[in-house]
Design a protein around this motif. Structure first.
Motif, PDB file in Angstrom:
ATOM      1  N   LEU B 269      -1.072  -5.483   1.736  1.00  0.00           N
ATOM      2  CA  LEU B 269      -2.518  -5.436   1.697  1.00  0.00           C
ATOM      3  C   LEU B 269      -2.758  -3.987   0.697  1.00  0.00           C
ATOM      4  O   LEU B 269      -3.673  -4.314  -0.226  1.00  0.00           O
ATOM      5  N   GLY B 270      -2.220  -3.090   1.010  1.00  0.00           N
ATOM      6  CA  GLY B 270      -2.517  -1.910   0.364  1.00  0.00           C
ATOM      7  C   GLY B 270      -1.954  -2.082  -1.350  1.00  0.00           C
ATOM      8  O   GLY B 270      -2.701  -1.783  -2.078  1.00  0.00           O
ATOM      9  N   ILE B 271      -0.932  -2.694  -1.439  1.00  0.00           N
ATOM     10  CA  ILE B 271      -0.297  -3.021  -2.483  1.00  0.00           C
ATOM     11  C   ILE B 271      -1.104  -3.813  -3.258  1.00  0.00           C
ATOM     12  O   ILE B 271      -1.698  -3.427  -4.516  1.00  0.00           O
ATOM     13  N   LEU B 272      -1.671  -4.837  -2.574  1.00  0.00           N
ATOM     14  CA  LEU B 272      -2.669  -6.034  -3.309  1.00  0.00           C
ATOM     15  C   LEU B 272      -3.984  -4.982  -3.785  1.00  0.00           C
ATOM     16  O   LEU B 272      -4.368  -4.996  -5.193  1.00  0.00           O
ATOM     17  N   ILE B 273      -4.226  -4.076  -3.095  1.00  0.00           N
ATOM     18  CA  ILE B 273      -5.512  -3.101  -3.594  1.00  0.00           C
ATOM     19  C   ILE B 273      -4.983  -2.423  -4.630  1.00  0.00           C
ATOM     20  O   ILE B 273      -5.770  -2.337  -5.651  1.00  0.00           O
ATOM     21  N   SER B 274      -3.688  -2.034  -4.750  1.00  0.00           N
ATOM     22  CA  SER B 274      -3.403  -0.924  -5.660  1.00  0.00           C
ATOM     23  C   SER B 274      -3.181  -1.862  -6.976  1.00  0.00           C
ATOM     24  O   SER B 274      -3.439  -1.085  -7.930  1.00  0.00           O
ATOM     25  N   THR B 275      -2.902  -2.993  -7.133  1.00  0.00           N
ATOM     26  CA  THR B 275      -2.687  -3.652  -8.133  1.00  0.00           C
ATOM     27  C   THR B 275      -4.276  -3.994  -8.861  1.00  0.00           C
ATOM     28  O   THR B 275      -4.022  -4.330  -9.896  1.00  0.00           O
ATOM     29  N   THR B 276      -5.060  -4.005  -8.259  1.00  0.00           N
ATOM     30  CA  THR B 276      -6.224  -4.240  -8.725  1.00  0.00           C
ATOM     31  C   THR B 276      -7.244  -3.116  -9.212  1.00  0.00           C
ATOM     32  O   THR B 276      -8.453  -3.511  -9.745  1.00  0.00           O
ATOM     33  N   THR B 277      -6.694  -1.874  -8.860  1.00  0.00           N
ATOM     34  CA  THR B 277      -7.554  -1.005  -9.365  1.00  0.00           C
ATOM     35  C   THR B 277      -7.001   0.173 -10.260  1.00  0.00           C
ATOM     36  O   THR B 277      -5.559  -0.190 -10.285  1.00  0.00           O
ATOM     37  N   ASN B 278      -7.538   1.004 -10.894  1.00  0.00           N
ATOM     38  CA  ASN B 278      -7.096   1.898 -11.809  1.00  0.00           C
ATOM     39  C   ASN B 278      -7.040   3.463 -11.533  1.00  0.00           C
ATOM     40  O   ASN B 278      -6.363   4.251 -12.071  1.00  0.00           O
ATOM     41  N   SER B 279      -7.622   3.761 -10.228  1.00  0.00           N
ATOM     42  CA  SER B 279      -7.701   5.157 -10.039  1.00  0.00           C
ATOM     43  C   SER B 279      -7.376   5.398  -8.468  1.00  0.00           C
ATOM     44  O   SER B 279      -7.921   4.442  -7.642  1.00  0.00           O
TER      45      SER B 279
END
Lengths: 308, 368, 250
Positions: B269-279
């Motif tokens: 889930l963390g990775i998914l969040i990571s792929t969708t944001t830039n900062s």
């Protein structure tokens, strides 16, 4: 086969036109330089060529592979150094290098000969964290990492920005060495004085190529001589000469000004007398071959006039 | 394979060299568990209670003295009518009222049995539960020592009445929820910044221009954290055993396996969040805000799901933490085996695959 | 030359960080209206020296006076009388050109009327009339540099510090920029340029070159080129570093 070929590349970011139709070819084993200021479109161009960005129009290929369709194949055969230092600062020199080797399913040992000359400079510090290296050493490490898989083409976006004169000199001599290995090199720089170190250069400004040629040919093409004038004050020279009737262009060049007369047959003494009348002392006027920077400015100017 | 291995090794270097990550990974769970351990303590000392002695005889006096002498209670009030009970609770003066029925000693002597009412303020459920059980223990002890000895044996019936929260959620119910919260928050927080950090430092550009596949990058990012999170899960379980005094009724192996699965899901889930944001900041905010509240409020952690309006129940059913808490309760409290939790396990497994799949799909092979 | 008014006086400046000596007995003067180049490789100690001159850092020992004030005791007065423009000058991207000018003028305590007057002057001088109400991020790159410089001297400071002011700009804008610098200098503002591009050094009246915490050369570019028999400042620098390395090895 051409190492890189681009035809009418265009790229927009919203209303901003970063690339307005870029075409060029790079031959095998060539050092090809893009010279231009920030915002000219260098990074966009490099990102398209390295398959990181999609062009809005036009085609480009690397070693005959299309940058859009064959991006996976291209990624195996190119090396890329982005404009920003892009290594892991918390990893040591050696760890960075072996990581990038592993990414390409290879080892440091198997291509060591290729990077030996460069890596040997930083090998004594191989246990040091990359973040603690000096600017010049960081660039050497980044170059080693980009070369570790023996790429066919090496793309480097502003590798010499932010590093000192000594490191810059070393860096360019390393590139000459790589050329001997048959690696084609596409490099960009904002420094005009680095143009002469490339086999061929493209002058990039505002999303278009002003001119592509060998450094010598470029200085020949504008077909005008430049007068290098000096006196006690550059500022005063500039103020007076720009008001002189026969002046086509005048720019400060360090402690001199580079002056181009509107009429190439303009008499030297006329200008000298004009300056003497205005109380300039220690006047010296010398006619010289134009530099790449002179040409760049002249081409910028012609280009602007064309638009009008 | 060499590239994947290299990637995982690199991630380990990052983790071990970043003090902040290590702190989040190892210190935060312990700290949070300890904090909860102190808040939800299972020991009482000098709890303020009132006594309504309607009999005032030798035995009730003895029992009251025993309560006083136990060290657990502080008898601060003696009351003498029913209305006062309500009043003292409302004022919050005491946690509990002990009521001896009238003619206590006489009844015991004659009938062999007498009754004590224990009324507690259950608006603070944990304390109420503890106070009541301690009181019962003290009375039992008295019964055994003083009353069983005589012949025929006499006994005291205690009757407990809990005010304000008749359902009485026990203290142990908080442990599974706390574990779920710690595991999901920390895991998601760690990986949510992992990919974004590479975007920020510019190294993502170099990784993209390499033959690495998105799935390699994503699984390579998750792998080291899985290994480390096992230690994490263990420490949480150990703490709950020794700080909360919560014995695990079921199988430890099963519990740890379920924890690891839940961790992998949270990491994905963390990775998914990571792929969708830039900062990194946005990623951290997202994982904190988007995960903290649902895990606490909408998972059966504190508030029973059955009492919620239908649409919130639906949200609870979507929340993966809900399932993990059910699994934990079954294993830790009821001591049941895998057969009782396989459905919930399947749901969490499904989420894991979904998050990884989405991450790979969302992962941009180019710069946007 | 020696009779000219000195705006920066540095005598035996030493700055230590723990056991590391970043500045080792620096001594130099900078004159009023001069364009002074402060050069050196990365890590030579330039940044430390500039922080001291701007009153951001106290020296370990030595005498330093900037704009007539002592860096030990009067750093606040120094800050009022200098301007600063870094390489990535921080104009607020989400404010308009006018708002940025007003903001920075306000920081330096200019009055309302003065701010208004300065703003008009500045916009007119730079030919930014059509951009005045636009956000900074809509401004072309070349203009940003010029605007940033104009704002750095909006309060008419004695000295303006510029950090690699022209790196990355196109050659024509770059020269327009140098003309602005010369004009400011002609108006009596001392311009202190730090850079590690020798190209920029060519434009300075005098340059000092630092290496390993020491000033290893200080003269006009012409004299330096003469004494090192070099064609460009770049060669002077390379020669200096080579000498230094040789002496280190011996």
């Amino acid at each position: 086969m051409l190492s890189v070929s681009a035809h009418e590349l265009k790229k927009n970011y919203g209303a901003v036109k970063a690339l307005k139709g870029i075409s060029f070819d790079v031959s095998e084993g060539e050092i090809f330089g893009f010279i231009g200021p920030d915002g000219a479109g260098k990074s966009s161009l490099f990102r398209i060529l390295t398959t990181l960005l999609l062009p809005d129009a036009g085609q480009a290929s690397v070693c005959g592979l299309d940058v859009v369709k064959d991006y996976k194949k291209i990624r195996k055969i190119i090396g890329y150094m982005p404009g920003k230092f892009s290594l892991y600062q918390d990893l040591s020199v050696e760890e960075n290098l072996s990581f990038f080797a592993s990414v390409f399913e290879t080892t440091i040992e198997s291509n060591y000969h290729l990077i030996k000359e460069i890596y040997s400079h930083i090998e004594p510090f191989k246990k040091r964290r990359a973040g603690q290296l000096s600017g010049g050493m960081k660039q050497k490490l980044a170059l080693s990492c980009a070369l570790i898989h023996k790429p066919n083409v090496l793309f480097m976006d502003e590798p010499t920005t932010g590093i000192d004169a000594v490191s810059r000199k070393e860096f360019w001599s390393m590139l000459k060495g790589l050329k001997k290995e048959g690696i084609s090199i596409v490099v960009s720089t904002p420094y005009m004085d680095e143009a002469s170190l490339c086999d061929r250069v493209a002058l990039l400004q505002d999303g278009i190529i002003l001119k592509t040629d060998t450094p010598n040919a470029i200085t020949d093409t504008i077909g005008k001589k430049v007068w290098a004038i000096s006196s006690e004050s550059v500022y005063k020279l500039m103020c007076d000469l720009s008001g002189y009737g026969g002046c086509y262009s005048v720019y400060p060049f360090g402690q001199m000004v580079h002056y181009m007369p509107a009429d190439q047959s303009e008499e030297l003494t006329l200008v000298e007398n004009f300056l003497k009348e205005r109380n300039h002392r220690n006047i010296s006027i010398e006619i010289i071959e134009p530099t790449v920077e002179d040409c760049f400015m002249e081409l910028m100017r012609i280009n602007k006039e064309d638009k009008r | 394979m060499r590239s994947f291995k290299g990637f995982v090794i690199k991630e380990f270097y990052h983790i071990f060299r970043d003090k902040r990550t290590l702190l989040i990974l190892f210190a935060m769970p312990v700290l949070q568990m300890l904090l909860f351990g102190y808040v939800i303590t299972n020991e009482i000392k000098n709890a303020r209670i009132a006594v309504w002695d309607r009999s005032k005889d030798v035995i009730t006096q003895k029992i009251t003295d025993k309560l006083r002498g136990s060290g657990y209670f502080n008898v601060v009030l003696e009351i003498d009518n029913e209305e006062e009970i309500e009043q003292v609770f409302k004022k919050g003066e005491v946690k509990e009222v002990v009521v001896f029925e009238s003619n206590f000693a006489e009844k015991i002597g004659r009938e062999g049995v007498a009754k004590i009412n224990i009324i507690a303020d259950a608006s603070d459920a944990n304390t109420a539960n503890l106070v009541v059980s301690y009181t019962s223990a003290v009375i039992n002890d008295f019964t055994v020592k003083e009353l069983r000895a005589v012949d025929p044996p006499m006994k005291i019936n205690t009757e407990t009445r809990l005010l304000y929260n008749p359902e009485m959620k026990g203290v142990f119910m908080f442990v599974p929820g706390t574990m779920a919260m710690i595991l999901i928050l920390i895991s998601a927080l760690l990986t949510s910044v992992a990919i974004v950090r590479e975007k920020e430092t510019g190294t993502m550009e170099v990784l993209l221009v390499s033959p690495l596949k998105p799935s390699q990058i994503i699984i390579g990012k998750v792998t080291p954290y899985v290994a480390l999170s096992v230690i994490n899960a263990l420490s949480v379980i150990l703490l709950s055993r020794f700080v909360f005094g919560l014995p695990v009724q079921g199988s430890y192996t099963l519990l740890i396996t379920e924890c690891v699965l839940f961790i992998i899901m949270s990491l994905s889930l963390g990775i998914l969040i990571s792929t969708t944001t830039n900062s990194q900041q946005v990623a951290m905010m997202l994982s904190m805000v988007a995960l903290l509240l649902p895990t606490i409020m909408l998972s059966g952690f504190i508030f029973p799901i059955e009492n919620m309006p239908f649409w919130l129940q639906v949200v609870c059913r979507i929340n993966p933490s809900t399932y993990f808490i059910i699994i934990e309760k079954n294993i830790m409290l009821k001591g049941t085996g895998f057969l009782s939790v396989w459905k919930e396990t399947l749901v969490i497994l499904g989420y894991t695959l979904l998050f990884i799949g989405l991450s790979v799909k969302k992962f941009n092979v180019r710069l946007s | 030359m020696e009779n000219r008014e000195k705006v920066i006086i540095v005598r035996d400046l030493v700055k230590d960080f723990g056991g590391f000596r970043a500045n080792d007995h620096l001594t130099f003067d900078v004159y009023k209206g001069e364009v002074f180049g402060f050069l050196g490789a990365n890590g030579a100690g330039k940044t430390t020296a500039i922080k001291i001159l701007c009153g951001l850092l106290k020296p370990t020992s030595g005498q330093v006076r900037v704009a007539g004030f002592d860096v030990y005791k009067q750093s606040n007065l120094i800050k009022k009388n200098i301007g600063y423009m870094s390489q990535k000058f921080s104009l607020y991207e989400d404010l308009t050109v006018s708002e940025n000018i007003s903001f920075y003028a306000g920081i330096y305590g200019l009055g309302f009327r003065e701010i208004k007057k300065k703003r008009m002057e500045l916009i007119q001088k730079l030919g930014l009339e059509s951009y005045a109400g636009k956000l900074i991020k809509e401004l072309p790159l070349g203009w940003l540099q010029k605007l940033a410089f104009s704002i750095a001297i909006v309060h008419n400071p004695d000295i303006v510090f510029l950090d690699e002011p022209t790196s990355g700009v196109d050659p024509i804008t770059r020269r327009q920029f140098w003309m602005m610098i010369y004009e400011a200098a002609a108006n009596g503002i001392t311009v202190f340029v730090t850079t590690h591009y020798m190209d920029e050094a060519e434009y300075c009246d005098r340059v000092s070159i630092m290496a390993d915490g020491l000033i290893v050369a200080l003269d006009t570019p012409a004299n330096l080129k003469l004494s090192f028999r070099a064609k460009s400042m770049n060669e002077v620098f390379l020669e200096l570093v080579r000498n230094k390395n040789n002496s280190n090895q011996q």
